[in-house]
Design an enzyme around this catalytic site. Structure first.
Site, short mmCIF file in Angstrom:
data_model
loop_
_atom_site.label_atom_id
_atom_site.label_comp_id
_atom_site.label_asym_id
_atom_site.label_seq_id
_atom_site.Cartn_x
_atom_site.Cartn_y
_atom_site.Cartn_z
N LYS A 158 0.89 -1.17 0.00
CA LYS A 158 0.00 0.00 0.00
C LYS A 158 0.92 1.21 0.00
O LYS A 158 1.65 1.45 0.96
CB LYS A 158 -0.89 -0.02 1.25
CG LYS A 158 -2.21 0.72 1.10
CD LYS A 158 -2.10 2.23 0.96
CE LYS A 158 -1.84 2.92 2.28
NZ LYS A 158 -1.58 4.37 2.10
N GLY A 162 6.58 4.38 8.93
CA GLY A 162 5.80 5.62 9.00
C GLY A 162 5.85 6.19 10.40
O GLY A 162 6.85 6.03 11.11
N SER A 163 4.75 6.83 10.80
CA SER A 163 4.74 7.52 12.09
C SER A 163 4.54 6.55 13.26
O SER A 163 3.99 5.46 13.10
CB SER A 163 3.60 8.54 12.10
OG SER A 163 2.36 7.88 11.97
N GLU A 194 2.51 7.03 15.68
CA GLU A 194 1.07 6.96 15.92
C GLU A 194 0.42 5.82 15.11
O GLU A 194 -0.30 4.98 15.65
CB GLU A 194 0.50 8.32 15.51
CG GLU A 194 -0.96 8.52 15.72
CD GLU A 194 -1.45 9.74 14.91
OE1 GLU A 194 -0.63 10.44 14.28
OE2 GLU A 194 -2.67 9.95 14.91
N VAL A 195 0.69 5.81 13.81
CA VAL A 195 0.09 4.76 12.97
C VAL A 195 0.75 3.41 13.24
O VAL A 195 0.09 2.37 13.20
CB VAL A 195 0.14 5.15 11.47
CG1 VAL A 195 -0.42 4.02 10.60
CG2 VAL A 195 -0.65 6.43 11.22
N GLY A 196 2.04 3.44 13.57
CA GLY A 196 2.73 2.19 13.93
C GLY A 196 2.01 1.47 15.07
O GLY A 196 1.85 0.25 15.04
N GLU A 247 9.82 14.61 16.75
CA GLU A 247 10.32 14.50 15.39
C GLU A 247 9.70 15.60 14.54
O GLU A 247 8.48 15.69 14.44
CB GLU A 247 9.96 13.12 14.81
CG GLU A 247 10.49 12.92 13.42
CD GLU A 247 10.29 11.50 12.90
OE1 GLU A 247 9.14 11.02 12.91
OE2 GLU A 247 11.29 10.89 12.49
P1 NAI Z 1 1.74 8.04 8.41
O1 NAI Z 1 2.30 7.13 9.44
O2 NAI Z 1 0.35 8.52 8.58
O3 NAI Z 1 1.79 7.31 6.96
C1 NAI Z 1 2.63 6.24 6.62
C2 NAI Z 1 1.84 5.20 5.85
O4 NAI Z 1 0.84 4.64 6.71
C3 NAI Z 1 1.08 5.74 4.65
O5 NAI Z 1 1.11 4.80 3.60
C4 NAI Z 1 -0.34 5.88 5.18
O6 NAI Z 1 -1.32 5.83 4.19
C5 NAI Z 1 -0.43 4.67 6.08
N1 NAI Z 1 -1.48 4.75 7.09
C6 NAI Z 1 -1.98 5.84 7.71
N2 NAI Z 1 -2.94 5.49 8.58
C7 NAI Z 1 -3.06 4.14 8.54
C8 NAI Z 1 -3.87 3.19 9.21
N3 NAI Z 1 -4.78 3.55 10.11
N4 NAI Z 1 -3.69 1.88 8.93
C9 NAI Z 1 -2.78 1.49 8.03
N5 NAI Z 1 -1.99 2.35 7.35
C10 NAI Z 1 -2.13 3.65 7.60
O7 NAI Z 1 2.74 9.25 8.24
P2 NAI Z 1 2.46 10.71 7.60
O8 NAI Z 1 1.11 11.17 8.03
O9 NAI Z 1 2.77 10.63 6.17
O10 NAI Z 1 3.58 11.59 8.33
C11 NAI Z 1 3.42 12.02 9.67
C12 NAI Z 1 4.71 11.96 10.43
O11 NAI Z 1 5.15 10.61 10.53
C13 NAI Z 1 5.90 12.68 9.80
O12 NAI Z 1 5.91 14.03 10.12
C14 NAI Z 1 7.06 11.95 10.42
O13 NAI Z 1 7.32 12.47 11.70
C15 NAI Z 1 6.56 10.54 10.54
N6 NAI Z 1 7.02 9.69 9.42
C16 NAI Z 1 8.10 8.87 9.61
C17 NAI Z 1 8.59 8.12 8.56
C18 NAI Z 1 9.76 7.22 8.73
O14 NAI Z 1 10.56 7.09 7.82
N7 NAI Z 1 9.89 6.50 9.83
C19 NAI Z 1 8.03 8.20 7.22
C20 NAI Z 1 6.87 9.07 7.12
C21 NAI Z 1 6.42 9.79 8.19
MG MG Z 2 -0.69 10.35 8.75
#
Ligand code: NAI
Ligand code: MG
Length: 503
Positions: free
Chosen positions: A194, A246-247, A249-251, A405
């Site tokens: 995804k 990803g974040s 929170e979502v993790g 972060e």
């Molecule tokens: P996010 O964690 O929301 O998105 C990452 C992925 O998770 C995307 O594909 C998104 O569609 C998916 N996702 C979102 N909600 C979900 C759910 N309930 N169930 C399953 N998948 C879901 O991150 P976002 O909103 O793009 O960025 C927010 C913050 O997260 C950033 O400011 C940064 O601090 C952090 N982040 C860290 C990353 C890393 O490399 N570890 C990468 C991207 C963001």
């Molecule tokens: Mg998000």
């Protein structure tokens, strides 16, 4: 109604706009492009101009089900293929990616605003490296023989887990995807990815290219929003493993959903990586190291960004000056221009978040934030999400800028006097992804390296994630490792025991 898509080019193309249009409104499932079941789509925006590039398929649970069913059907025969043959096919994909590096680099620069020369081209090349690396590991999927009893042969074998669901972010989508799909596939799993809503196109093209070589259904790609498309992927009963970047929170949401199904999950989450600079360091090399560690060329949008830099007091002022001068000399501009060092922030949401951090830092009593480089002057880039890199000094440790972060081009620099005190400060963080130490006193450096709470500690260098280097954090930075042989074995296979009593 779908505005029906054009065919994608057979040969590599340098027309990234036409390619984006050709990739619009489709998932890739079971070896072919398919429109989303509900026919919905969302806009993909070029963050350097604010203009729409294409509309991507907006997937939901119905699309997830089709993709997972296809992956499950393909998995049986994929797993029966000799492991070295699977590896050879994955390695063969590396050649195809290499032939398309320029194309992929231009497309990812267009959709993410990452500069072509400093970031996008580098990232496209790493995909080929990762495929090649894991492609060579097929014969490492070995088990053991276990001394158990006379006349009993007891062995373990490595088996794939089944269908792997992979959820990826937008900051380094190509590399982070490759680190998931390559080991998963070589180990005999099939995958459904995804993509991130901000960057769905280049990964879709990679999926299409790799499907010219892989059997249909082994590698499937969905685009869509997290709650509507990511969550049903995690929850699908045929998905037997989830890998997420990803974040935090979502993790946590993903980990909870995985717990309900009792399936393993790998999480690569955020970071607030400290960089410790001692007065005896190689000064110029360390200043260069700070520029690369902070990923200024990626607008700081990196989970390992050195966003807390601690500098021993005798060289503190000189270091801050030298760092600011280096960042000042970097060119911000059109991501597709070869002269550009620094591109744009990914989205208006991230832009607002980073801008709020900068404003808060500037309003903090005793703190000073130095804006470096210059915003581009071209009229066409006026709506672009460009933000000046900021170097903050004088912030208290309790500041949100120091604890959270930012995921933008903002670093906080502090003076220190005592190695033990700076170690405690460096470890005073929710995160534990990466850290670096810069000193010629290796005794001190190694002692601190062992006590820094991080998944990766580097002394006198700060490389980005590479194939063969186990990568993953502790504390809120995640669970599990990626990028290495051990990661493939531990996270994409299970060990089965087989016993034969021949007495
Ligand atoms: P996010 O964690 O929301 O998105 C990452 C992925 O998770 C995307 O594909 C998104 O569609 C998916 N996702 C979102 N909600 C979900 C759910 N309930 N169930 C399953 N998948 C879901 O991150 P976002 O909103 O793009 O960025 C927010 C913050 O997260 C950033 O400011 C940064 O601090 C952090 N982040 C860290 C990353 C890393 O490399 N570890 C990468 C991207 C963001
Ligand atoms: Mg998000």
């Amino acid at each position: 109604m779908l505005d029906h898509p054009h065919a994608t080019p057979e040969a590599p193309t340098l027309d990234e706009r036409a390619l984006a249009t050709a990739l619009a409104q489709r998932h890739f499932i079971g070896g072919r492009f398919v429109p989303p079941v509900a026919g919905a789509s969302f806009a993909v925006i070029n963050p350097a101009t604010g203009q729409e590039i294409a509309r991507a398929a907006e997937g939901d649970a119905a699309d997830v089900d089709v993709a997972v069913q296809n992956a499950a059907a393909a998995q049986k025969s994929w797993a029966r293929m000799p492991a070295r043959k699977r590896g050879a096919l994955v390695a063969q994909c590396a050649g195809l990616i290499r032939a398309h590096v320029e194309e992929l680099a231009r497309l990812i620069a267009l959709e993410t605003g990452k500069a072509l020369r400093t970031e996008s081209r580098v990232e496209a090349n790493t995909v080929a490296d990762v495929l090649e690396f894991f492609g060579g590991l097929g014969s490492e999927l070995k088990g053991e023989s276990v001394p158990f009893a006379p006349d009993v042969l007891s062995v373990t074998v490595r088996e794939p887990l089944g269908v792997v669901g992979a959820i990826i972010p937008w900051n380094v989508p190509l590399l982070l995807m490759a680190l998931k799909i390559a080991p998963a596939l070589v180990a005999g799993n099939t995958v459904v990815v995804k993509s991130a809503e901000e960057a769905p196109l280049t990964v879709l093209r990679i999926c299409e290219l790799m499907n010219r070589i892989l059997p249909p259904g082994c590698f499937n790609m969905l685009s869509g929003y997290g709650p509507e498309c990511g969550a049903p992927l995690v929850a699908h009963k045929l998905v037997r493993k989830v890998t997420f970047t990803g974040s935090v929170e979502v993790g946590r949401i993903v980990a909870r959903a995985a717990a309900d199904k009792l399936i393993p999950v790998t999480l690569e989450l955020g970071g607030k990586s400290p960089m410790l600079v001692f007065a005896d360091c190689d000064f110029e090399k360390t200043v260069t190291g700070a520029v690369t560690s902070m990923r200024f060329t990626r607008q700081g949008q990196s989970c390992t960004a050195a966003s807390r830099i601690y500098v021993e007091r005798p060289i503190f002022a000189r270091f801050v000056e030298a760092l600011a001068a280096r960042v000042d000399a970097m060119v911000m501009g059109d991501p597709l221009d070869e002269a550009t060092d620094i591109g744009t922030i990914i989205s208006p949401e991230q832009f607002a978040k980073v801008a709020a951090f900068i404003a808060e830092g500037k309003a903090t009593a005793g703190a000073s934030g130095r804006a470096c480089s210059r915003l581009p002057a071209e009229a066409g880039l006026k709506k672009g999400l460009f933000i000046q890199p900021h170097i903050f000094t004088g912030l208290p440790n309790s500041s949100r800028l120091v604890q959270q972060e930012i995921f933008g081009p903002v670093t906080c620099v502090f003076p220190f006097d005592d190695a033990e005190a700076v170690l405690a400060e460096a470890n005073d963080s929710e995160y534990g992804l990466a850290a670096s130490l810069w000193t010629n006193n290796l005794k001190q450096g190694l002692s601190l390296a062992h006590r820094l709470e991080a998944g990766l500690v580097q002394i006198n260098q700060n490389l980005v994630v590479q194939a063969n280097l186990s990568y993953g954090g502790v504390k809120s930075s995640g669970l599990g490792k990626e990028a290495s042989l051990e990661a493939m074995l531990e996270h994409f296979t299970h060990k089965k025991t087989i016993m034969v009593n021949y007495a």
